[in-house]
Scaffold this active site. Structure first.
Site, short mmCIF file in Angstrom:
data_model
loop_
_atom_site.label_atom_id
_atom_site.label_comp_id
_atom_site.label_asym_id
_atom_site.label_seq_id
_atom_site.Cartn_x
_atom_site.Cartn_y
_atom_site.Cartn_z
N TYR A 1 19.33 -66.86 -101.40
CA TYR A 1 18.89 -65.78 -102.30
C TYR A 1 19.97 -65.37 -103.30
O TYR A 1 19.78 -65.44 -104.52
CB TYR A 1 18.46 -64.60 -101.44
CG TYR A 1 18.13 -63.32 -102.15
CD1 TYR A 1 17.30 -63.29 -103.27
CD2 TYR A 1 18.64 -62.11 -101.67
CE1 TYR A 1 16.99 -62.09 -103.90
CE2 TYR A 1 18.32 -60.91 -102.29
CZ TYR A 1 17.50 -60.91 -103.40
OH TYR A 1 17.20 -59.71 -104.02
N ASP A 17 25.28 -76.60 -99.52
CA ASP A 17 24.38 -75.83 -98.68
C ASP A 17 23.74 -76.75 -97.65
O ASP A 17 23.32 -77.87 -97.98
CB ASP A 17 23.29 -75.17 -99.53
CG ASP A 17 22.59 -74.01 -98.82
OD1 ASP A 17 21.98 -74.24 -97.76
OD2 ASP A 17 22.64 -72.88 -99.34
N THR A 35 18.94 -72.19 -94.00
CA THR A 35 18.14 -71.02 -94.39
C THR A 35 17.82 -71.02 -95.88
O THR A 35 17.03 -70.20 -96.33
CB THR A 35 18.86 -69.71 -94.04
OG1 THR A 35 20.14 -69.67 -94.69
CG2 THR A 35 19.07 -69.59 -92.54
N GLY A 36 18.43 -71.92 -96.64
CA GLY A 36 18.19 -71.97 -98.08
C GLY A 36 17.09 -72.95 -98.44
O GLY A 36 16.48 -73.59 -97.57
N ASP A 62 26.77 -79.29 -93.92
CA ASP A 62 27.22 -78.11 -93.19
C ASP A 62 28.73 -77.97 -93.38
O ASP A 62 29.46 -78.96 -93.42
CB ASP A 62 26.88 -78.27 -91.71
CG ASP A 62 27.01 -76.97 -90.95
OD1 ASP A 62 28.15 -76.50 -90.76
OD2 ASP A 62 25.97 -76.41 -90.55
N ALA A 85 27.68 -68.73 -98.02
CA ALA A 85 27.04 -69.35 -96.85
C ALA A 85 27.32 -68.54 -95.59
O ALA A 85 28.46 -68.44 -95.15
CB ALA A 85 27.55 -70.78 -96.68
N TYR A 130 27.62 -59.59 -86.79
CA TYR A 130 27.58 -60.01 -88.19
C TYR A 130 28.68 -59.31 -88.99
O TYR A 130 29.46 -59.96 -89.70
CB TYR A 130 26.21 -59.71 -88.79
CG TYR A 130 26.18 -59.75 -90.30
CD1 TYR A 130 26.40 -60.95 -90.98
CD2 TYR A 130 25.95 -58.59 -91.04
CE1 TYR A 130 26.39 -60.98 -92.37
CE2 TYR A 130 25.93 -58.61 -92.42
CZ TYR A 130 26.16 -59.81 -93.08
OH TYR A 130 26.16 -59.84 -94.44
N GLY A 154 22.69 -52.22 -82.96
CA GLY A 154 23.48 -52.73 -84.07
C GLY A 154 23.22 -52.05 -85.39
O GLY A 154 23.94 -52.28 -86.36
#
Length: 323
Positions: free
Chosen positions: A11, A31, A35-36, A51, A74, A140, A279
């Site tokens: 995104y 990438d 997830t992209g 990766d 990333a 995260y 969290g």
């Protein structure tokens, strides 16, 4: 400049890659597509599907690219998931970031821009400045803070110039470019999916110490976020290290976001309330005075309604995201 953009099929990374190309830079997108989306990579950018843990490909990419800078987007970003599977986030967000930083230093790349997060801070009733107490409430946030601190050591030891941009809930869309995570957990896209009949909105916690009992967050339009990244990149010619908050300085509760989306879309948008989620912080709102003062950054799209309206245009034309 020649710039490596990691996570450039995602995104924010894809939007930054597009802006860099428009500014005349040569862009290589790196990438894994975990997830992209390949469709999100802007035309004009070289694309490498790999990766960051693949050291052979990473070293080859730096050897061939002769890059002047790295923009690092990333990362896995779901705070809730990071509390269920911390190893996944530690490997991808922290260990892979260290591999990338080390490869950049060995290739004599001396500019590095990190996509960081407000999740590095403790929750606060006051707008958060760069001097506010640090204290991630989830794995995260910890991985981003640890990456920032690693960059600081690489700056001291190897002279790597870096900027860490701590932003507060990127949202909204650009023409033909919007938010499309699978599955989607971010509030604004989830609300707009619900407006299209794609499930309910889930409110996690209605007993926080806020006016309506729901979490309060700062939202920043993706166009404003990208402009800050480009300003920071240019500033690395003169500055060795920068850490900036990016936000609009005004927080909106979960319920306020839902009500604004109902107004924008004209849809009822059902919402289901649940207990608090581990969290989550009660309030995260930015003070962005430092980057405004030092780099002259000014948000051009601060209104929540405008942010949601731009995202609604994207979701109507892309009901299934890039697919």
């Amino acid at each position: 400049m020649k710039i490596l953009v990691t996570g450039g099929a995602g995104y924010i990374g894809s939007a930054a890659a597009e802006a860099l190309l428009a500014a005349g830079h040569a862009v290589t997108v790196f990438d894994s597509l975990a997830t992209g989306y390949r469709e999100a990579v802007p035309s004009g950018a070289r694309f490498i599907q790999a990766d960051l843990a693949d050291s052979a490909v990473l070293v080859k990419t730096f050897d061939e690219g002769k890059f002047d800078a790295v923009m690092h987007f990333a990362a896995f970003i779901e705070a809730g998931e990071s509390m269920k599977d911390p190893a996944k986030f530690l490997r991808n967000n922290l260990i892979n970031s260290l591999l990338l930083i080390e490869a950049a230093v060995k290739a004599r790349v001396n500019r590095f821009v990190l996509s960081s997060t407000a999740a590095v801070y403790q929750s606060s009733d006051e707008p958060l400045s760069e001097e506010s107490p640090l204290g991630p409430t989830n794995t995260y946030g910890y991985t981003k803070l640890a990456t920032e601190q690693s960059l600081d050591w690489y700056n001291k030891i190897h002279g790597l110039r870096f900027a860490a941009l701590r932003y507060f809930n990127a949202a909204g869309a650009l023409p033909g470019r919007g938010e499309a995570h699978q599955p989607e957990s971010h509030l604004i896209p989830r609300v707009l999916q619900a407006a299209q009949g794609q499930g309910d909105v889930h409110i996690f916690g209605t007993d926080y110490p806020t006016p309506d009992g729901t979490c309060i967050r700062d939202y920043i339009h993706i166009a404003d976020l990208v402009s800050a990244h480009l300003l920071a990149l240019d500033a690395l010619d003169e500055r060795e290290r920068m850490i900036y908050n990016l936000g609009n300085g005004k927080g909106y509760s979960v319920k306020e976001v839902i009500e604004t989306a109902r107004s924008v879309t004209g849809k009822a948008i059902p919402a289901v309330e649940h207990p608090r989620r581990e969290g989550d912080s009660a309030r995260l709102v930015a003070s962005s005075e430092k980057i405004k003062r030092e780099l002259g950054w000014v948000p051009q799209h601060p209104a929540l309604r405008e942010i949601i309206q731009s995202a609604w245009v994207w979701h109507q034309s892309h009901p299934n995201g890039y697919r």
